[in-house]
Scaffold this motif. Structure first.
Motif, PDB file in Angstrom:
ATOM      1  N   ILE A  14       0.843  -1.205   0.000  1.00 50.60           N
ATOM      2  CA  ILE A  14       0.000   0.000   0.000  1.00 50.60           C
ATOM      3  C   ILE A  14       0.872   1.247   0.000  1.00 50.60           C
ATOM      4  O   ILE A  14       0.618   2.194  -0.745  1.00 50.60           O
ATOM      5  N   ARG A  15       1.926   1.238   0.829  1.00 49.17           N
ATOM      6  CA  ARG A  15       2.859   2.373   0.875  1.00 49.17           C
ATOM      7  C   ARG A  15       3.441   2.656  -0.505  1.00 49.17           C
ATOM      8  O   ARG A  15       3.408   3.792  -0.987  1.00 49.17           O
ATOM      9  N   ASP A  16       3.948   1.620  -1.166  1.00 48.57           N
ATOM     10  CA  ASP A  16       4.573   1.807  -2.471  1.00 48.57           C
ATOM     11  C   ASP A  16       3.547   2.221  -3.522  1.00 48.57           C
ATOM     12  O   ASP A  16       3.842   3.012  -4.421  1.00 48.57           O
ATOM     13  N   GLY A  17       2.317   1.670  -3.404  1.00 53.45           N
ATOM     14  CA  GLY A  17       1.261   2.059  -4.334  1.00 53.45           C
ATOM     15  C   GLY A  17       0.901   3.521  -4.190  1.00 53.45           C
ATOM     16  O   GLY A  17       0.709   4.235  -5.190  1.00 53.45           O
ATOM     17  N   LEU A  18       0.827   3.994  -2.949  1.00 52.63           N
ATOM     18  CA  LEU A  18       0.519   5.406  -2.711  1.00 52.63           C
ATOM     19  C   LEU A  18       1.654   6.302  -3.191  1.00 52.63           C
ATOM     20  O   LEU A  18       1.420   7.388  -3.728  1.00 52.63           O
ATOM     21  N   VAL A  19       2.894   5.858  -2.999  1.00 57.22           N
ATOM     22  CA  VAL A  19       4.040   6.628  -3.492  1.00 57.22           C
ATOM     23  C   VAL A  19       3.947   6.816  -5.000  1.00 57.22           C
ATOM     24  O   VAL A  19       4.151   7.920  -5.524  1.00 57.22           O
ATOM     25  N   GLU A  20       3.625   5.754  -5.720  1.00 60.17           N
ATOM     26  CA  GLU A  20       3.506   5.851  -7.175  1.00 60.17           C
ATOM     27  C   GLU A  20       2.397   6.813  -7.575  1.00 60.17           C
ATOM     28  O   GLU A  20       2.539   7.575  -8.542  1.00 60.17           O
ATOM     29  N   LEU A  21       1.286   6.810  -6.829  1.00 61.72           N
ATOM     30  CA  LEU A  21       0.182   7.727  -7.127  1.00 61.72           C
ATOM     31  C   LEU A  21       0.581   9.177  -6.859  1.00 61.72           C
ATOM     32  O   LEU A  21       0.212  10.083  -7.615  1.00 61.72           O
ATOM     33  N   ILE A  22       1.365   9.389  -5.808  1.00 64.68           N
ATOM     34  CA  ILE A  22       1.821  10.744  -5.489  1.00 64.68           C
ATOM     35  C   ILE A  22       2.820  11.241  -6.524  1.00 64.68           C
ATOM     36  O   ILE A  22       2.741  12.367  -7.015  1.00 64.68           O
ATOM     37  N   VAL A  23       3.767  10.366  -6.882  1.00 66.24           N
ATOM     38  CA  VAL A  23       4.797  10.751  -7.849  1.00 66.24           C
ATOM     39  C   VAL A  23       4.197  11.018  -9.224  1.00 66.24           C
ATOM     40  O   VAL A  23       4.606  11.941  -9.933  1.00 66.24           O
ATOM     41  N   SER A  24       3.208  10.208  -9.608  1.00 64.13           N
ATOM     42  CA  SER A  24       2.591  10.366 -10.924  1.00 64.13           C
ATOM     43  C   SER A  24       1.677  11.587 -10.993  1.00 64.13           C
ATOM     44  O   SER A  24       1.317  12.042 -12.075  1.00 64.13           O
ATOM     45  N   GLY A  25       1.307  12.121  -9.827  1.00 67.14           N
ATOM     46  CA  GLY A  25       0.422  13.281  -9.803  1.00 67.14           C
ATOM     47  C   GLY A  25      -1.037  12.929  -9.644  1.00 67.14           C
ATOM     48  O   GLY A  25      -1.890  13.819  -9.566  1.00 67.14           O
ATOM     49  N   LEU A  27      -2.350  11.590  -7.049  1.00 63.50           N
ATOM     50  CA  LEU A  27      -2.634  12.157  -5.732  1.00 63.50           C
ATOM     51  C   LEU A  27      -1.833  13.449  -5.631  1.00 63.50           C
ATOM     52  O   LEU A  27      -0.614  13.434  -5.690  1.00 63.50           O
ATOM     53  N   LYS A  28      -2.518  14.565  -5.509  1.00 61.91           N
ATOM     54  CA  LYS A  28      -1.856  15.859  -5.569  1.00 61.91           C
ATOM     55  C   LYS A  28      -1.595  16.413  -4.163  1.00 61.91           C
ATOM     56  O   LYS A  28      -2.241  16.029  -3.196  1.00 61.91           O
ATOM     57  N   ALA A  29      -0.621  17.313  -4.085  1.00 53.88           N
ATOM     58  CA  ALA A  29      -0.296  17.958  -2.812  1.00 53.88           C
ATOM     59  C   ALA A  29      -1.544  18.611  -2.238  1.00 53.88           C
ATOM     60  O   ALA A  29      -2.264  19.325  -2.943  1.00 53.88           O
ATOM     61  N   GLY A  30      -1.810  18.351  -0.974  1.00 55.86           N
ATOM     62  CA  GLY A  30      -2.983  18.917  -0.313  1.00 55.86           C
ATOM     63  C   GLY A  30      -4.187  18.003  -0.333  1.00 55.86           C
ATOM     64  O   GLY A  30      -5.161  18.234   0.387  1.00 55.86           O
ATOM     65  N   GLU A  31      -4.157  16.966  -1.159  1.00 60.65           N
ATOM     66  CA  GLU A  31      -5.305  16.069  -1.264  1.00 60.65           C
ATOM     67  C   GLU A  31      -5.452  15.233  -0.001  1.00 60.65           C
ATOM     68  O   GLU A  31      -4.477  14.742   0.560  1.00 60.65           O
ATOM     69  N   GLY A  58       5.887   9.704   8.543  1.00 59.86           N
ATOM     70  CA  GLY A  58       7.230   9.780   9.092  1.00 59.86           C
ATOM     71  C   GLY A  58       8.271  10.128   8.048  1.00 59.86           C
ATOM     72  O   GLY A  58       9.306  10.718   8.353  1.00 59.86           O
ATOM     73  N   LEU A  59       7.976   9.794   6.782  1.00 59.68           N
ATOM     74  CA  LEU A  59       8.908  10.057   5.695  1.00 59.68           C
ATOM     75  C   LEU A  59       8.711  11.439   5.075  1.00 59.68           C
ATOM     76  O   LEU A  59       9.456  11.843   4.191  1.00 59.68           O
ATOM     77  N   GLY A  60       7.684  12.161   5.523  1.00 59.59           N
ATOM     78  CA  GLY A  60       7.459  13.500   4.992  1.00 59.59           C
ATOM     79  C   GLY A  60       6.649  13.538   3.721  1.00 59.59           C
ATOM     80  O   GLY A  60       6.612  14.563   3.041  1.00 59.59           O
ATOM     81  N   LEU A  61       5.971  12.453   3.381  1.00 57.82           N
ATOM     82  CA  LEU A  61       5.101  12.436   2.204  1.00 57.82           C
ATOM     83  C   LEU A  61       3.672  12.828   2.552  1.00 57.82           C
ATOM     84  O   LEU A  61       2.909  13.253   1.687  1.00 57.82           O
ATOM     85  N   VAL A  62       3.329  12.641   3.805  1.00 56.03           N
ATOM     86  CA  VAL A  62       1.963  12.868   4.267  1.00 56.03           C
ATOM     87  C   VAL A  62       2.029  13.621   5.585  1.00 56.03           C
ATOM     88  O   VAL A  62       2.967  13.432   6.365  1.00 56.03           O
ATOM     89  N   GLU A  63       1.054  14.494   5.829  1.00 58.12           N
ATOM     90  CA  GLU A  63       0.973  15.140   7.134  1.00 58.12           C
ATOM     91  C   GLU A  63      -0.419  14.952   7.711  1.00 58.12           C
ATOM     92  O   GLU A  63      -1.409  14.844   6.977  1.00 58.12           O
ATOM     93  N   PHE A  75       6.214  16.349  -2.988  1.00 56.76           N
ATOM     94  CA  PHE A  75       7.012  15.127  -2.991  1.00 56.76           C
ATOM     95  C   PHE A  75       8.524  15.293  -2.951  1.00 56.76           C
ATOM     96  O   PHE A  75       9.172  14.944  -1.982  1.00 56.76           O
ATOM     97  N   VAL A  76       9.138  15.825  -3.990  1.00 57.92           N
ATOM     98  CA  VAL A  76      10.571  15.664  -4.195  1.00 57.92           C
ATOM     99  C   VAL A  76      11.427  16.256  -3.087  1.00 57.92           C
ATOM    100  O   VAL A  76      12.317  15.606  -2.553  1.00 57.92           O
ATOM    101  N   GLU A  77      11.131  17.494  -2.692  1.00 63.50           N
ATOM    102  CA  GLU A  77      11.998  18.200  -1.760  1.00 63.50           C
ATOM    103  C   GLU A  77      12.211  17.425  -0.462  1.00 63.50           C
ATOM    104  O   GLU A  77      13.325  17.328   0.036  1.00 63.50           O
ATOM    105  N   GLN A  78      11.135  16.841   0.062  1.00 63.94           N
ATOM    106  CA  GLN A  78      11.245  16.222   1.372  1.00 63.94           C
ATOM    107  C   GLN A  78      11.689  14.770   1.315  1.00 63.94           C
ATOM    108  O   GLN A  78      12.321  14.291   2.240  1.00 63.94           O
ATOM    109  N   THR A  79      11.338  14.048   0.265  1.00 63.30           N
ATOM    110  CA  THR A  79      11.608  12.610   0.278  1.00 63.30           C
ATOM    111  C   THR A  79      12.917  12.201  -0.368  1.00 63.30           C
ATOM    112  O   THR A  79      13.454  11.153  -0.049  1.00 63.30           O
TER     113      THR A  79
END
Length: 226
Positions: A14-25, A27-31, A58-63, A75-79
């Motif tokens: 699930i973590r890796d799946g969500l990462v791919e969705l975030i990186v691909s756009g 899932l957008k910042a703030g969503e 904990g990795l800074g992808l989600v707050e 995504f990029v700056e923090q991870t």
């Protein structure tokens, strides 16, 4: 001999799946990230979703926001960038300490590199991440500095390595080759060259618009500034 791939846990998938969705756009910042929806999308219960979201936080992808749930962070700056620059400094210092003290476990590190080549043969990304983390942790431990080791572990290297492999999608053979070259540098008698190679090894993944010498380069990740 047939080598099987390692299987990720539900929360890792699930973590890796969500990462791919975030990186691909997708899932957008703030969503906002809703546990029940994610669980339904991945066909699982909420428990592994909750675990995956805690790790991404904990990795800074989600707050997590009070009374507003969890939301996606840029995504990029923090991870990638910040973590790898810090990691480069820590591992360069550990390398110097370990080499000067003659404490690097070369036999174990050679076995790690051999394991990476096996991972590349069967295209096992997860096992490659584990082998890489194991290799680098040996250097950190050999540095024999408690605070340095603690700072390195606080970066959650295993999870960040897994995410970097998901994002960059490198040829796993190339990853193994990079570690073989790094090991060769560590086995040389040139401490300065080994430290420089160690730093460069991490800066290559920092994906900054310049290298560690300030030379301009092209970044690779979506949304990054060239």
């Amino acid at each position: 001999m047939l080598v099987n791939k390692t299987k990720p846990t539900l929360s890792e998938s699930i973590r890796d799946g969500l990462v791919e969705l975030i990186v691909s756009g997708e899932l957008k910042a703030g969503e906002r990230l809703i546990e029940t929806k994610i669980a339904a999308d991945f066909g699982t219960s909420q428990a592994p979703v909750r675990e995956a979201l805690r790790e991404l936080e904990g990795l800074g992808l989600v707050e997590s926001r009070p009374r507003r749930g969890r939301h996606v962070l840029p995504f990029v700056e923090q991870t990638i960038r910040e973590a790898y620059v810090v990691r480069a400094a820590l591992e360069e210092t550990a390398t110097r300490l370990a080499l000067l003290g003659g404490r690097l476990p070369f036999d174990e590190m050679r076995a790690d590199v051999a394991d990476m080549y096996r991972c590349a043969t069967v295209d096992d990304v997860r096992a490659m991440g584990l082998a890489s983390t194991r290799f680098h942790r040996r250097v950190i431990v050999a540095g024999n500095n408690f605070l340095l080791e603690r700072a390195w572990e606080a970066l959650q290297i295993e999870a960040r390595t897994a995410i970097a492999l998901v994002v960059t999608k490198p040829r796993l053979r190339d990853v193994a080759d990079e570690h073989a070259e790094l090991l060769q540098a560590l086995e040389s008698d040139d401490v300065e060259a080994a430290c420089l190679h160690t730093r460069a090894h991490q800066w290559a993944y920092a994906d900054l618009p310049h290298d560690m010498h300030g030379t301009a380069r092209t970044v690779r990740f979506p949304g990054a500034v060239a």
